[in-house]
Design a protein around this motif. Sequence first.
Motif, PDB file in Angstrom:
ATOM      1  N   SER A 143     -38.052  42.477  39.362  1.00 29.96           N
ATOM      2  CA  SER A 143     -38.970  42.007  38.315  1.00 29.96           C
ATOM      3  C   SER A 143     -39.674  40.727  38.750  1.00 29.96           C
ATOM      4  O   SER A 143     -39.303  40.090  39.738  1.00 29.96           O
ATOM      5  N   ARG A 144     -40.695  40.369  37.999  1.00 29.58           N
ATOM      6  CA  ARG A 144     -41.458  39.149  38.263  1.00 29.58           C
ATOM      7  C   ARG A 144     -41.393  38.223  37.052  1.00 29.58           C
ATOM      8  O   ARG A 144     -41.238  38.686  35.918  1.00 29.58           O
ATOM      9  N   ASN A 145     -41.547  36.931  37.289  1.00 28.82           N
ATOM     10  CA  ASN A 145     -41.568  35.981  36.187  1.00 28.82           C
ATOM     11  C   ASN A 145     -42.996  35.806  35.670  1.00 28.82           C
ATOM     12  O   ASN A 145     -43.918  36.505  36.111  1.00 28.82           O
ATOM     13  N   LYS A 146     -43.198  34.860  34.759  1.00 29.11           N
ATOM     14  CA  LYS A 146     -44.504  34.688  34.147  1.00 29.11           C
ATOM     15  C   LYS A 146     -45.564  34.222  35.135  1.00 29.11           C
ATOM     16  O   LYS A 146     -46.768  34.364  34.878  1.00 29.11           O
ATOM     17  N   ASN A 149     -44.162  35.709  40.242  1.00 28.40           N
ATOM     18  CA  ASN A 149     -43.308  35.597  41.422  1.00 28.40           C
ATOM     19  C   ASN A 149     -42.069  36.476  41.243  1.00 28.40           C
ATOM     20  O   ASN A 149     -41.588  36.675  40.121  1.00 28.40           O
ATOM     21  N   PHE A 150     -41.539  37.011  42.337  1.00 25.31           N
ATOM     22  CA  PHE A 150     -40.351  37.847  42.254  1.00 25.31           C
ATOM     23  C   PHE A 150     -39.163  37.030  41.773  1.00 25.31           C
ATOM     24  O   PHE A 150     -38.963  35.877  42.178  1.00 25.31           O
ATOM     25  N   VAL A 151     -38.352  37.624  40.913  1.00 23.49           N
ATOM     26  CA  VAL A 151     -37.159  36.968  40.376  1.00 23.49           C
ATOM     27  C   VAL A 151     -35.975  37.235  41.291  1.00 23.49           C
ATOM     28  O   VAL A 151     -35.747  38.374  41.711  1.00 23.49           O
ATOM     29  N   LYS A 152     -35.234  36.197  41.597  1.00 24.10           N
ATOM     30  CA  LYS A 152     -34.058  36.319  42.459  1.00 24.10           C
ATOM     31  C   LYS A 152     -33.027  37.239  41.803  1.00 24.10           C
ATOM     32  O   LYS A 152     -32.730  37.094  40.621  1.00 24.10           O
ATOM     33  N   ASN A 154     -29.563  38.740  40.459  1.00 26.94           N
ATOM     34  CA  ASN A 154     -28.355  38.056  40.022  1.00 26.94           C
ATOM     35  C   ASN A 154     -27.143  38.535  40.818  1.00 26.94           C
ATOM     36  O   ASN A 154     -27.217  39.484  41.603  1.00 26.94           O
TER      37      ASN A 154
END
Length: 213
Positions: A143-146, A149-152, A154
């Motif tokens: 997924s990407r943030n607002k 950018n790609f989300v690390k 978990n």
Amino acid sequence: MALILNNYRQTDNNDFHNIFVKAEILLLFEIIPGKKEKIECQGGVYVLESEKAWSTQNVIRKWVDLMLPLVLRGSQRGLLIWDSASTHRAKDMKNFLAERRVDQVMIPAGMTAYLQTLDIAINKPFKDYLRLEINDYIENRMSRNKNNNFVKPNLQEVVSWVRNAWGKVTDSCVAKALKAGYLDKTSPFEASYIAKHDRLGPMILKELESNEI
């Protein structure tokens, strides 16, 4: 980090048979400095959240204390076969292992491809399977943030990659690795990787034949 065990059991007719065991894997995961480092089992994988996500003396000691009680029984001794990294050669590490009845064998520089069973037949298929898990995540679930950018991923996501990849490394693969590293006494020397070494192979074979005579 993974440990491949090669134990022996004696049958009623005094023959010895190998017991090949694929041990649990330990995942190092970087955490925020200041958090207490301890090993926990998450989703079927042992996880050590550490400030430095690499194999320090502290990490090795925690791993040894976790794994050896599952392996050693009574007066049995353990044996670690690993490279000559500074953390392995340190006096404190030698004393630590000696207190736990663990001997160690250092693989000489340049001989990993012939003597390190993990590198010979385990690490590559494991990394290949792990790459497939990562690619699937990137293509289907990342997924990407607002800010787009790609989300690390978990920890639970990473644990699932490691669990699935390690699960595909079969016991027969472990058995072949031990034979290739000449750790299986029931397998001939000629089946090992070191036997293929131009200089050392003939020398070791000659020594073995001399001892048999």
